[in-house]
Scaffold this active site. Sequence first.
Site, PDB file in Angstrom:
ATOM      1  N   TYR A  64      -1.917  -1.192   9.891  1.00  0.00           N
ATOM      2  CA  TYR A  64      -2.061  -1.658   8.510  1.00  0.00           C
ATOM      3  C   TYR A  64      -0.776  -1.427   7.724  1.00  0.00           C
ATOM      4  O   TYR A  64      -0.282  -2.323   7.038  1.00  0.00           O
ATOM      5  CB  TYR A  64      -3.233  -0.933   7.850  1.00  0.00           C
ATOM      6  CG  TYR A  64      -3.467  -1.313   6.404  1.00  0.00           C
ATOM      7  CD1 TYR A  64      -3.976  -2.565   6.069  1.00  0.00           C
ATOM      8  CD2 TYR A  64      -3.185  -0.424   5.373  1.00  0.00           C
ATOM      9  CE1 TYR A  64      -4.195  -2.921   4.746  1.00  0.00           C
ATOM     10  CE2 TYR A  64      -3.407  -0.765   4.048  1.00  0.00           C
ATOM     11  CZ  TYR A  64      -3.906  -2.010   3.741  1.00  0.00           C
ATOM     12  OH  TYR A  64      -4.129  -2.355   2.427  1.00  0.00           O
TER      13      TYR A  64
ATOM     14  N   SER B 200       0.852  -1.193   0.000  1.00  0.00           N
ATOM     15  CA  SER B 200       0.000   0.000   0.000  1.00  0.00           C
ATOM     16  C   SER B 200       0.880   1.232   0.000  1.00  0.00           C
ATOM     17  O   SER B 200       1.949   1.243   0.620  1.00  0.00           O
ATOM     18  CB  SER B 200      -0.907   0.017   1.235  1.00  0.00           C
ATOM     19  OG  SER B 200      -1.560   1.276   1.349  1.00  0.00           O
TER      20      SER B 200
END
Length: 251
Positions: free
Chosen positions: A160, A147
């Site tokens: 995350y 990401s």
Amino acid sequence: MSAQTTTSKSSSRVAIVTGGSRGIGRQSAERLAADGFSVVVNYAGNQAEADATVAAITTAGGRAVAFRADVADEVSVSALFDTAERTFGGIDVVVHAAGVMTLAPLVDTDLDALDRMHRTNIRGTFVVDQQAARRLRGGGAIINFSSSVVGLAIPGYTAYAATKGAVEAMTLILARELRGRDITVNAVAPGPTATALFLDGKDEETIARMAAQAPLERLGTPQDIAEVVSFLAGPARWVNGQVVRANGGIV
């Protein structure tokens, strides 16, 4: 575990797409099928969505099977790869798009949520990549998902982003461990992309603000990311051990 078989063994290249029943995973599965791949669509729990992905592929003239497997469970993942080999004769590309995300500042992060992300995002990547490294044919590609928040360091994404940092480390090292195998290993790191995973829990103001970050002044789409997957799965044989930040130019 269950499988829905729609065709017999084929001489075409074969791809496994984890998280292939929705969002970026589904779009990647459909794009690879359009590129001529036979596709195994892995899903975690929603068989209806997986079946819809298979139906979309077969309606367009492609070949697909849906298979349920927990990506963090080595027995399930081994069975997933067995299904690909048994149904289509081998495996050439693995797109590991399965992932979970819970957002909160570090100080407020629920440790059960942290453990869940660790299990799916880190252990899941390790387990899937392990099977891929053992089974892919020469000329193949492993495509993981990181990401862009790893580099953007956005507050609220601590846990995350930490899991995706681990994905990047695994990707770069595995590319080097597969020396001599003619298998590329790369990661795609999307920026804000209009998927349920991104949109859930965000108000319109937050979404608009994040869409405005890119010079292109919009959110990414699953189709945008699938273009990168298609490139890495096909012609990009000299791109290896890289993280491709597909985020519209956010820095």
